[in-house]
Structure formats: structure tokens, C-alpha cells
Write a protein that holds these residues in place. Structure first.
Motif: not given
Length: 161
Positions: A37-52, A138-143
């Protein structure tokens, strides 16, 4: 009978609620919903991302071919910042890394399919390949524990002199 009733139900409900959305069904367990939609750019995923940030080696056919850095991860896959481009979509790669602050200096490996390529790096998916779920956890926990702000600039290419 539909093979994926939950996914179909999910998409039907979302379509009814927001007709301006486009749908990408990558696998049954990974559905991305993009708001167009105009101005919309959200992406929804079924599993949460962890940044790192965590360095790794990319292997193709058992040989190391590139270095990279994990920028975000989920239990379904990773985004790897790398300038490596000699890989095809759906190709299987192996990723080798270790947790630098732990006394255990063992390297860990995960298999993944390349699902996205860009000038910033590679998006890989763990679906359809055998992996140790403990390694992914383990990777997700470490990140999470070593969270660092991530900027999404491409990995700098070394210049030849």
C-alpha cells in the motif's frame, strides 16, 4: 483436500484484511507478507529475526569459497553480508563458524539453500536440509547475548593494486 490448509487459511485471512498486500510463499513454514500500500513496506515473517555480527566461511561442494558475516538470523535461515556472487539460487552451501568468546574453539557447520542474492549478500534458508537444531539454537542464543547494532552496507571489496 488442500495440502497446506493452515497456510491457505492464513493467506485468505490476510487477503481479506488488507487487499494491498503481495504474498511470497517460499516454503510451507516461511511465508513473507509484503505491504504494498502507499507508504507501506513492512515484511512479516513466521519466525523472529535476531540481529548480530558473527564471521563465517561459506563452503561450496566441500571447499571454502568465501568469507562473510552473519547480520541476522532466525530458526529458518540467515542473512550473510558478503561480496561473494558465484552461487545460484536454490544451491546448497555450508556455513562454518565458531563462537569467539567461548572456551570451546570447535567450529560448527550448517547447511542451507541460497534463497536470495543481492549486492549486500546472501539470504539462506535451512528448510529441506539436515541440520542440528541445537547448533541453530546456540547460534541464535549467542547472537542475542552479543547483540551489536548492524548497518546493512555491503562488505567492502578489497581493491587490487
Amino acid at each position: 483436500m488442500d495440502a497446506y490448509p493452515l497456510a491457505e487459511h492464513f493467506l485468505t485471512r490476510v487477503k481479506e484484511a488488507s487487499p494491498n498486500l503481495r504474498y511470497k510463499a517460499r516454503t510451507v513454514s516461511t511465508i513473507a507478507v509484503l505491504d504494498e500500500s502507499p507508504g507501506g513496506n513492512m515484511e512479516h515473517r513466521l519466525s523472529k529475526r535476531v540481529q548480530g555480527k558473527l564471521g563465517l566461511l561459506v563452503y561450496k561442494r566441500g571447499m571454502p569459497v568465501a568469507t562473510g558475516q552473519i547480520r541476522d538470523a532466525s530458526k529458518r535461515g540467515l542473512f550473510i553480508a558478503t561480496d561473494y556472487t558465484d552461487v545460484q539460487l536454490n544451491q546448497t552451501v555450508e556455513l562454518e563458524f565458531r563462537f569467539p568468546d567461548q572456551q570451546e574453539k570447535r567450529f560448527r557447520r550448517l547447511k542451507a539453500h541460497v534463497v536470495r542474492k543481492s549486492d549486500r549478500g546472501l539470504g539462506v534458508d535451512f528448510e529441506g536440509v539436515e541440520n542440528d537444531s541445537f547448533t541453530i539454537s546456540s547460534l541464535l542464543q549467542w547472537l542475542r547475548k552479543h547483540h551489536m547494532p548492524v548497518n546493512y552496507f555491503p562488505v567492502r571489496r578489497q581493491q587490487a593494486f
